[in-house]
Design an enzyme around this catalytic site. Structure first.
Site, PDB file in Angstrom:
ATOM      1  N   GLN A 236       0.881  -1.189  -0.289  1.00 33.99           N
ATOM      2  CA  GLN A 236       0.384   0.223  -0.023  1.00 33.99           C
ATOM      3  C   GLN A 236       1.127   1.483  -0.439  1.00 33.99           C
ATOM      4  O   GLN A 236       0.416   2.291   0.210  1.00 33.99           O
ATOM      5  CB  GLN A 236      -1.055  -0.196   1.581  1.00 33.99           C
ATOM      6  CG  GLN A 236      -1.288  -0.874   0.906  1.00 33.99           C
ATOM      7  CD  GLN A 236      -3.047  -1.060   2.159  1.00 33.99           C
ATOM      8  OE1 GLN A 236      -3.192  -1.618   2.789  1.00 33.99           O
ATOM      9  NE2 GLN A 236      -3.899   0.091   2.256  1.00 33.99           N
ATOM     10  N   ARG A 383      -9.676  -0.371   7.290  1.00 35.25           N
ATOM     11  CA  ARG A 383     -10.354   0.814   7.166  1.00 35.25           C
ATOM     12  C   ARG A 383     -11.145   2.101   8.058  1.00 35.25           C
ATOM     13  O   ARG A 383     -12.346   2.606   8.093  1.00 35.25           O
ATOM     14  CB  ARG A 383     -11.947   0.085   6.890  1.00 35.25           C
ATOM     15  CG  ARG A 383     -12.618   0.877   5.069  1.00 35.25           C
ATOM     16  CD  ARG A 383     -13.673  -0.121   4.378  1.00 35.25           C
ATOM     17  NE  ARG A 383     -13.647   0.923   3.625  1.00 35.25           N
ATOM     18  CZ  ARG A 383     -14.505   0.165   2.311  1.00 35.25           C
ATOM     19  NH1 ARG A 383     -14.243  -1.302   2.235  1.00 35.25           N
ATOM     20  NH2 ARG A 383     -14.591   1.205   1.081  1.00 35.25           N
ATOM     21  N   CYS A 384      -9.893   2.552   8.612  1.00 31.58           N
ATOM     22  CA  CYS A 384     -10.099   3.660   9.402  1.00 31.58           C
ATOM     23  C   CYS A 384      -8.885   4.540   9.662  1.00 31.58           C
ATOM     24  O   CYS A 384      -7.728   3.837   9.399  1.00 31.58           O
ATOM     25  CB  CYS A 384     -10.580   3.029  10.834  1.00 31.58           C
ATOM     26  SG  CYS A 384      -9.040   2.754  12.122  1.00 31.58           S
ATOM     27  N   GLU A 759     -13.330   5.442   4.216  1.00 29.74           N
ATOM     28  CA  GLU A 759     -13.422   4.863   5.262  1.00 29.74           C
ATOM     29  C   GLU A 759     -14.606   4.806   6.038  1.00 29.74           C
ATOM     30  O   GLU A 759     -15.030   4.737   7.618  1.00 29.74           O
ATOM     31  CB  GLU A 759     -11.875   4.978   6.015  1.00 29.74           C
ATOM     32  CG  GLU A 759     -10.763   4.964   5.605  1.00 29.74           C
ATOM     33  CD  GLU A 759      -9.514   5.329   6.073  1.00 29.74           C
ATOM     34  OE1 GLU A 759      -9.817   6.472   6.644  1.00 29.74           O
ATOM     35  OE2 GLU A 759      -8.668   4.671   6.597  1.00 29.74           O
TER      36      GLU A 759
HETATM   37  N1  PCD Z   1     -14.086   9.755  -3.428  1.00 31.25           N
HETATM   38  C1  PCD Z   1     -14.498  10.746  -5.001  1.00 31.25           C
HETATM   39  N2  PCD Z   1     -14.914  11.938  -4.052  1.00 31.25           N
HETATM   40  C2  PCD Z   1     -14.942  12.377  -2.862  1.00 31.25           C
HETATM   41  C3  PCD Z   1     -13.395  11.302  -1.936  1.00 31.25           C
HETATM   42  C4  PCD Z   1     -13.623  10.039  -2.585  1.00 31.25           C
HETATM   43  O1  PCD Z   1     -15.422  10.262  -5.401  1.00 31.25           O
HETATM   44  N3  PCD Z   1     -15.001  13.516  -1.883  1.00 31.25           N
HETATM   45  C5  PCD Z   1     -13.242   8.366  -4.355  1.00 31.25           C
HETATM   46  C6  PCD Z   1     -11.701   8.446  -4.226  1.00 31.25           C
HETATM   47  O2  PCD Z   1     -11.364   9.066  -5.954  1.00 31.25           O
HETATM   48  C7  PCD Z   1     -11.180   7.141  -4.324  1.00 31.25           C
HETATM   49  C8  PCD Z   1     -12.221   7.111  -3.221  1.00 31.25           C
HETATM   50  O3  PCD Z   1     -13.827   7.497  -3.692  1.00 31.25           O
HETATM   51  O4  PCD Z   1     -11.848   6.520  -5.738  1.00 31.25           O
HETATM   52  C9  PCD Z   1     -11.350   6.666  -2.014  1.00 31.25           C
HETATM   53  O5  PCD Z   1     -10.458   8.032  -1.754  1.00 31.25           O
HETATM   54  P1  PCD Z   1     -10.233   8.088  -0.369  1.00 31.25           P
HETATM   55  O6  PCD Z   1     -11.254   8.086   0.999  1.00 31.25           O
HETATM   56  O7  PCD Z   1      -9.228   9.384  -0.467  1.00 31.25           O
HETATM   57  O8  PCD Z   1      -9.346   6.900   0.187  1.00 31.25           O
HETATM   58  P2  PCD Z   1      -8.123   6.008  -1.078  1.00 31.25           P
HETATM   59  O9  PCD Z   1      -7.265   7.036   0.131  1.00 31.25           O
HETATM   60  O10 PCD Z   1      -8.382   6.216  -2.052  1.00 31.25           O
HETATM   61  O11 PCD Z   1      -8.455   4.832  -0.176  1.00 31.25           O
HETATM   62  C10 PCD Z   1      -8.122   4.270   0.837  1.00 31.25           C
HETATM   63  C11 PCD Z   1      -9.447   3.854   1.567  1.00 31.25           C
HETATM   64  C12 PCD Z   1      -8.752   3.001   2.541  1.00 31.25           C
HETATM   65  S1  PCD Z   1      -7.207   3.561   4.140  1.00 31.25           S
HETATM   66  C13 PCD Z   1      -9.937   2.276   2.726  1.00 31.25           C
HETATM   67  S2  PCD Z   1      -8.896   1.000   3.995  1.00 31.25           S
HETATM   68  C14 PCD Z   1      -9.899   0.760   1.986  1.00 31.25           C
HETATM   69  C15 PCD Z   1     -10.809   1.865   0.678  1.00 31.25           C
HETATM   70  O12 PCD Z   1      -9.870   3.104   0.491  1.00 31.25           O
HETATM   71  N4  PCD Z   1      -9.908   0.290   0.829  1.00 31.25           N
HETATM   72  C16 PCD Z   1      -9.894  -0.067  -0.363  1.00 31.25           C
HETATM   73  N5  PCD Z   1     -11.474   1.817   0.002  1.00 31.25           N
HETATM   74  C17 PCD Z   1     -11.586   0.735  -0.645  1.00 31.25           C
HETATM   75  N6  PCD Z   1     -11.813  -0.292  -1.819  1.00 31.25           N
HETATM   76  C18 PCD Z   1     -11.487  -1.385  -2.148  1.00 31.25           C
HETATM   77  N7  PCD Z   1     -12.601  -1.327  -3.514  1.00 31.25           N
HETATM   78  N8  PCD Z   1     -10.234  -1.967  -1.488  1.00 31.25           N
HETATM   79  C19 PCD Z   1      -9.739  -1.841  -0.726  1.00 31.25           C
HETATM   80  O13 PCD Z   1      -8.885  -1.755  -0.326  1.00 31.25           O
HETATM   81 MO1  PCD Z   1      -6.664   1.996   5.241  1.00 31.25          MO
HETATM   82  O14 PCD Z   1      -5.648   2.969   6.183  1.00 31.25           O
HETATM   83  O15 PCD Z   1      -5.836   1.005   4.358  1.00 31.25           O
HETATM   84  O16 PCD Z   1      -7.514   0.672   6.604  1.00 31.25           O
END
Ligand code: PCD
Length: 805
Positions: A236, A383-384, A759
């Site tokens: 990432q 996802r935060c 997120e």
């Molecule tokens: N957007 C729009 N408008 C606004 C904002 C935003 O349209 N106002 C879109 C953009 O361009 C991109 C999306 O929506 O396409 C997202 O963005 P953002 O919020 O800035 O974010 P980024 O940096 O691009 O990415 C990151 C995130 C995270 S952190 C996570 S866990 C998850 C989410 O992303 N992962 C994933 N989502 C998703 N989806 C998918 N399909 N796969 C994946 O793996 Mo961490 O811290 O790493 O735990």
């Protein structure tokens, strides 16, 4: 300028900001033409596989690899002893700790890497793993972070014995990592003590795992002739991997190329550096052959970065009419065997101090104690944005509990404590400057959309019917109003291993008016190739369909800190807009020359510069691009390229209002989600269709976490949920129908006003699902029960409340 007759058509042709443009990457993803790490096959490639510890805590007395080495096809078996001369048997973690690459004297969690077998094919490697004989002597196991702090608890990290100063201050016990504090301790305690109403509760956010579709892996290839190391991997943050690889291996950074090809979901799981990467690199250097390592599902769940595992003790005070007077939080954070949390360096508990949420709380304090246990290391932002989901869950549960104490409606309690629109920019008691928001508008819209008053009437009638024995189903209304903090971050306080968290975009316009842009981020499914082109289309007037977006190859992309923490839009998205503006500035000079007017006599119109007051005299961006390459323009360099490195002045603060309406069967513990309404405000919306997809995906992960997903350990430190038989991964079957909505409050400091969104649905979704479960039982005296709310736990809650008769 006023719209010309063809303006609308030209604007539509761009597919710029606000367009629900179809995802360009889906053509290859839906036809099996993606190119993932496991698709990479290099000539002569070898395969690595790990011998892993079955014990959670044991001394490694000996490792005998003779039988494995005798198996035809086995090339090498690496142990800590082989890595030690290179100084690679341990590696630094992102959190300022160090972590064993291969077991050095002992193992500290089940699934820990003990030896790395390299063979000519994947099957031989797996067979050889079985032949490596390791003699273990088991040691007492601690999986409970509270027991880990007892005076006579076993010493887990013998390497730290006598070390009283950690990366984040003093350590007060041999299993203690750090104490991190924010806010006014004395002032908060005084304010709460003096309050008319006080609510206190311990909220546990259980250990879970991002579990992306594709597991982690890499292919490392050392070209000994040219001295170049190439590493393809599920990264990432490819540039950071390159820098770390250079620092660890001593290979000059220009001789390392890191490539993140297509990635099958990241969710924070692919931010950290894992032993598999280090071993593959060592193995390719030793053997001179490319080495592939791809973990299997069980390895992924047992050993790569977990998420959450926060015990959050809260105290909140209020006046009797519901005005919050103060918030106090203490967290016991279970970090496992090594502190390998992925957070910006100065924030060992991430941005947990966003825990005052959407509320105007006059005084607050939070403290976090990081603790070692015999569990896998990690602590990723699944996802935060760095512990924001823990913070949102904490405050949204505390609000519900306070509402119970006050005998007040939880929607009304929220409303009277919201930060008002006229208070932005707003500085929270724990020091964040919220950039913009309009919570009341969003809240009213949400409550109206679900007919909140009607739902409450229905709920009350249901409780009566239940009491009369006419139904066995309860109705829960789960409310959440969350505020996120995404877009790390200003370089002045956010860095990863010393690298400031800016991001970048480089654009090259081709002579015929199409373009390529490269960014420092990397899509894992988010659709960057679609959306970043839309930003550029609006900025440069080149249709999005004529712009290629490329990410993930460190030899070509400008340096960036990668994609996680919903930072791509706030940071790289801003860099993209700024680079687009540089293109436009140069284009303006070229157009002025071509039209024989002064720069200031031109104005921008969608895809061209037009002479003010003479709309028939113009040069389109395509014409300007051509001129940039085929004409000598006095005082202007040939070509049309730009690069921008963007250091955001602040984070962005997306927010949202969610309502989950849930039916619960008291006898079976089953739930049914009747309605889920999600209103998100992510500032300026780039692509509404992608946003909707992001919200659906994030809500489904939230459903998983709240309703069943867990990495559970037994007392011996065995992972009880290491397969998809036991670890809840929702399918279409369990996924409810979602209703999405929005308001649009632009970020004042972002060039196009956009905030992150990826997120938000997870941050807001988990408390919405969990609050619905709690709310269903509110009339029967429930204040708090821990997630995940699987059928058994819900059934047990009903039983404990005496509802089974
Ligand atoms: N957007 C729009 N408008 C606004 C904002 C935003 O349209 N106002 C879109 C953009 O361009 C991109 C999306 O929506 O396409 C997202 O963005 P953002 O919020 O800035 O974010 P980024 O940096 O691009 O990415 C990151 C995130 C995270 S952190 C996570 S866990 C998850 C989410 O992303 N992962 C994933 N989502 C998703 N989806 C998918 N399909 N796969 C994946 O793996 Mo961490 O811290 O790493 O735990």
């Amino acid at each position: 300028m006023k719209d010309l007759p063809d303006s609308e058509e030209r604007r539509a042709n761009l597919k710029g900001l606000g367009c629900a443009r179809k995802r360009v990457e889906d053509a290859r993803f839906t036809q099996g033409k993606g190119n993932y790490v496991d698709d990479i096959k290099l000539p002569g490639m070898l395969f690595g596989d790990f011998v892993r510890s079955p014990y959670a805590h044991a001394r490694v007395k000996s490792i005998d690899a003779a039988a494995a080495l005798a198996l035809p096809g086995v090339v090498a078996v690496l142990t800590a002893k082989d890595l030690e001369p290179l100084g690679l048997h341990w590696m630094p973690t992102l959190a300022g700790d160090k972590q064993m690459v291969l077991a050095d004297g002992k193992v500290l969690f089940q699934g820990q890497e003990v030896a790395f077998v390299v063979a000519t094919d994947r099957y031989i490697a797996a067979d050889a793993v079985e032949l490596v004989e390791v003699d273990y002597e088991d040691l007492p196991v601690v999986v409970d972070p509270f027991k880990a702090q007892e005076p006579d608890a076993p010493v887990l990290r013998e390497d730290l014995e006598g070390v009283t100063e950690g990366a984040h201050g003093p350590r007060r016990h041999h299993n203690h990592i750090f104490t991190w504090e924010q806010g006014d301790a004395a002032g908060t305690t005084a304010a709460i003590d003096a309050s008319e109403v006080i609510a206190e509760e311990t909220i546990y956010y259980h250990r879970t795992h991002p579990c992306p579709l594709e597991t982690c892996g890499c292919v490392a290839s050392m070209d000994k002739i040219n001295g170049k190391l190439t590493v393809y991997g599920t990264f990432q943050a490819p540039h950071v991997v390159r820098t770390v690889a250079s620092l660890l291996s001593g290979i000059d950074e220009h001789n390392i190329r890191v490539v993140s090809p297509d990635i099958g979901g990241g969710f924070g799981n692919k931010v950290g550096v894992y032993p598999g990467y280090v071993c593959s690199i060592v193995a390719t250097i030793v053997t001179g052959k490319p080495v592939k390592w791809v973990e299997d599902r069980m390895e992924n769940m047992m050993a790569t970065a977990f998420a959450r595992d926060y015990w959050m003790k809260g105290r909140i005070g209020a006046t009797k009419d519901g005005r919050i007077t103060g918030l106090h939080a203490h967290v016991t954070a279970d970090h496992g065997a090594f502190d390998a949390c992925a957070d910006p360096t100065k924030f060992p508990a991430g941005f947990f101090h966003i825990c005052t949420g959407s509320y105007d709380i006059p005084v607050a304090y939070c403290a976090v104690d990081g603790i070692y246990t015999n569990k896998a290391p990690g602590g990723v932002a699944y996802r935060c944005s760095f512990r924001v989901t823990e913070a949102a869950y904490f405050i949204e549960r505390m609000i519900e509990i306070l509402a119970i104490k006050l005998g007040m409606d939880a929607a009304e309690l929220r409303r009277i404590n919201f930060i008002r629109a006229d208070q932005f920019p707003y500085t929270s008691a724990l020091g964040w400057e919220y950039d913009s928001g309009d919570y009341h508008t969003a809240w009213d819209k949400a409550l109206k959309a679900v007919d909140y008053a009607g739902l409450r009437r229905e709920q009350a009638a249901r409780v009566e019917a239940f009491k009369r024995g006419e139904t066995r189903r309860l109705l829960g209304i789960g409310l959440t109003h969350f505020t996120e903090i995404v877009g790390a971050g200003p370089v002045k306080n956010c860095d990863i291993l010393g690298m400031g968290m800016f991001d970048s975009c480089e654009i090259r316009i081709h002579p015929t008016g199409s373009a390529i842009a490269r960014l420092g981020t990397i899509s894992q499914g988010q659709g960057h190739a679609t959306t970043f082109a839309q930003i550029l289309a609006s900025e440069t007037g080149i249709p999005a369909d004529k712009i290629t977006i490329e990410e993930g190859d460190t030899d070509t992309a400008p340096y960036g800190l990668g994609t996680y923490g919903s930072r791509s839009t706030p940071v790289a998205g801003a860099a993209t807009a700024m680079a687009g503006r540089k293109i436009r500035a140069k284009a303006q000079m070229i157009a002025a020359y071509l039209l024989e007017v002064h720069d200031n006599d031109l104005e921008w119109d969608i895809d061209r510069f037009v002479v003010k007051g003479a709309p028939e005299r113009f040069k389109t961006m395509a014409e300007i691009a051509y001129a940039a390459y085929n004409q000598a323009i006095p005082g202007v360099e040939p070509g049309l390229e730009a690069v921008s490195y963007y250091d955001p002045p602040n984070m962005t603060y997306p927010f949202g209002a969610y309502v989950c309406v849930m039916e619960i069967d008291v006898d079976t513990g089953e739930h049914e989600i009747r309605q889920f309404y999600a209103l998100d405000d992510c500032g300026t919306r780039i692509n509404p269709m992608i946003i909707e997809g992001q919200v659906h995906g994030g809500l489904t992960e939230a459903l998983a976490i709240a309703m069943g997903q867990e990495i559970a350990y037994d007392d011996m430190g065995n992972v009880r949920t290491g397969t998809l038989m036991d670890f809840f991964l929702p399918t279409a079957w369990e996924t409810p129908n979602y209703q999405t909505d929005w308001t649009e409050t632009p970020s004042p400091h972002h060039p196009i006003g956009a905030k992150g969104v990826g997120e938000s649905p997870n941050v807001g979704g988990v408390p919405a699902f969990s609050n619905a479960v709690h709310d269903a039982f509110r009339a029967f005296g429930l204040t708090q029960t821990h997630m995940p709310h699987d059928h058994w736990r819900i059934w047990r809650t009903a039983r404990d409340l005496g509802l089974h008769g």
